[in-house]
Design a protein around this motif. Structure first.
Motif, mmCIF file in Angstrom:
data_model
loop_
_atom_site.group_PDB
_atom_site.id
_atom_site.type_symbol
_atom_site.label_atom_id
_atom_site.label_comp_id
_atom_site.label_asym_id
_atom_site.label_seq_id
_atom_site.Cartn_x
_atom_site.Cartn_y
_atom_site.Cartn_z
ATOM 1 N N LEU A 13 0.822 -1.212 0.000
ATOM 2 C CA LEU A 13 0.000 0.000 0.000
ATOM 3 C C LEU A 13 0.858 1.266 0.000
ATOM 4 O O LEU A 13 0.526 2.231 -0.677
ATOM 5 N N LEU A 14 1.967 1.238 0.743
ATOM 6 C CA LEU A 14 2.844 2.411 0.770
ATOM 7 C C LEU A 14 3.443 2.663 -0.612
ATOM 8 O O LEU A 14 3.480 3.800 -1.082
ATOM 9 N N LYS A 23 0.567 9.670 4.133
ATOM 10 C CA LYS A 23 0.627 10.064 5.545
ATOM 11 C C LYS A 23 -0.186 9.117 6.418
ATOM 12 O O LYS A 23 0.244 8.736 7.502
ATOM 13 N N GLU A 24 -1.364 8.746 5.953
ATOM 14 C CA GLU A 24 -2.220 7.830 6.721
ATOM 15 C C GLU A 24 -1.570 6.446 6.850
ATOM 16 O O GLU A 24 -1.597 5.838 7.919
ATOM 17 N N ILE A 25 -0.957 5.976 5.783
ATOM 18 C CA ILE A 25 -0.300 4.663 5.816
ATOM 19 C C ILE A 25 0.899 4.690 6.760
ATOM 20 O O ILE A 25 1.111 3.753 7.529
ATOM 21 N N LYS A 38 9.703 5.196 2.058
ATOM 22 C CA LYS A 38 9.292 5.171 0.647
ATOM 23 C C LYS A 38 10.279 6.001 -0.159
ATOM 24 O O LYS A 38 10.668 7.091 0.255
ATOM 25 N N GLY A 39 10.712 5.470 -1.311
ATOM 26 C CA GLY A 39 11.641 6.183 -2.174
ATOM 27 C C GLY A 39 11.370 5.897 -3.637
ATOM 28 O O GLY A 39 10.422 5.184 -3.982
ATOM 29 N N LYS A 40 12.221 6.432 -4.492
ATOM 30 C CA LYS A 40 12.085 6.248 -5.951
ATOM 31 C C LYS A 40 13.432 5.879 -6.540
ATOM 32 O O LYS A 40 14.474 6.314 -6.062
ATOM 33 N N SER A 103 9.118 0.703 -1.395
ATOM 34 C CA SER A 103 8.868 0.884 0.027
ATOM 35 C C SER A 103 9.612 -0.207 0.780
ATOM 36 O O SER A 103 9.823 -1.308 0.268
ATOM 37 N N ILE A 104 10.017 0.145 1.978
ATOM 38 C CA ILE A 104 10.689 -0.783 2.876
ATOM 39 C C ILE A 104 9.933 -0.719 4.195
ATOM 40 O O ILE A 104 9.689 0.380 4.713
#
Length: 147
Positions: A13-14, A23-25, A38-40, A103-104
């Motif tokens: 989901l992240l 933000k909610e996650i 979370k990154g790219k 995401s990690i």
């Protein structure tokens, strides 16, 4: 909803989340005892994907410079990468490129269950295809390993 939010689901989901949902996650994950990032990354070189995720995991304190922790993150990236490549591990050498969000997530496999130790999940989501704009398709992968 929080009771069904296990490690892999939070990671997925992240990676898939919009800026508003992110933000909610993060909050749900933190409330359940998870550490999240979370990154790219984008490349035609698979080593850059592995390096980006592993470097982020170390920089954000999700893994320590210990063999078992580095081994866990490496194999989680490898599983997720294998999924996005559909078993054909390779990008640039077969003229494929990717643009990914990753995401990690680190914590218990099931929220609150620390008897099983900590686990690490890596989700990859984005586009893969020929290195020509418009010649790509969506891909997603998830890897989970014990730390």
């Amino acid at each position: 909803m929080n009771g069904s939010m296990k490690l892999g689901k939070i990671a997925s989901l992240l990676a898939l989340s919009s800026a508003e949902d992110e933000k909610e996650i993060y909050q749900i994950g933190a409330d359940l005892g998870y550490k999240l990032y979370k990154g790219k990354v984008g490349s035609m070189d698979s080593t850059k994907i592995f390096a980006a995720v592993e470097t982020a995991a170390k920089k954000e304190g999700l893994v320590k410079a210990l063999y078992r922790e580095e081994h866990a993150i490496y194999h989680s990236v490898l599983e997720a990468y294998n999924a996005i490549c559909r078993g054909q591990l390779g990008l640039g050498n077969v003229l494929r490129s990717v643009g990914l969000v990753f995401s990690i997530v680190r914590g218990p496999r099931i929220p609150g269950d620390y008897e099983d130790g900590e686990w690490i999940a890596v989700a990859l989501y984005g586009n893969m295809g020929a290195p020509i704009k418009g010649f790509e398709h969506e891909v997603i992968g998830l890897g989970i390993n014990p730390v």
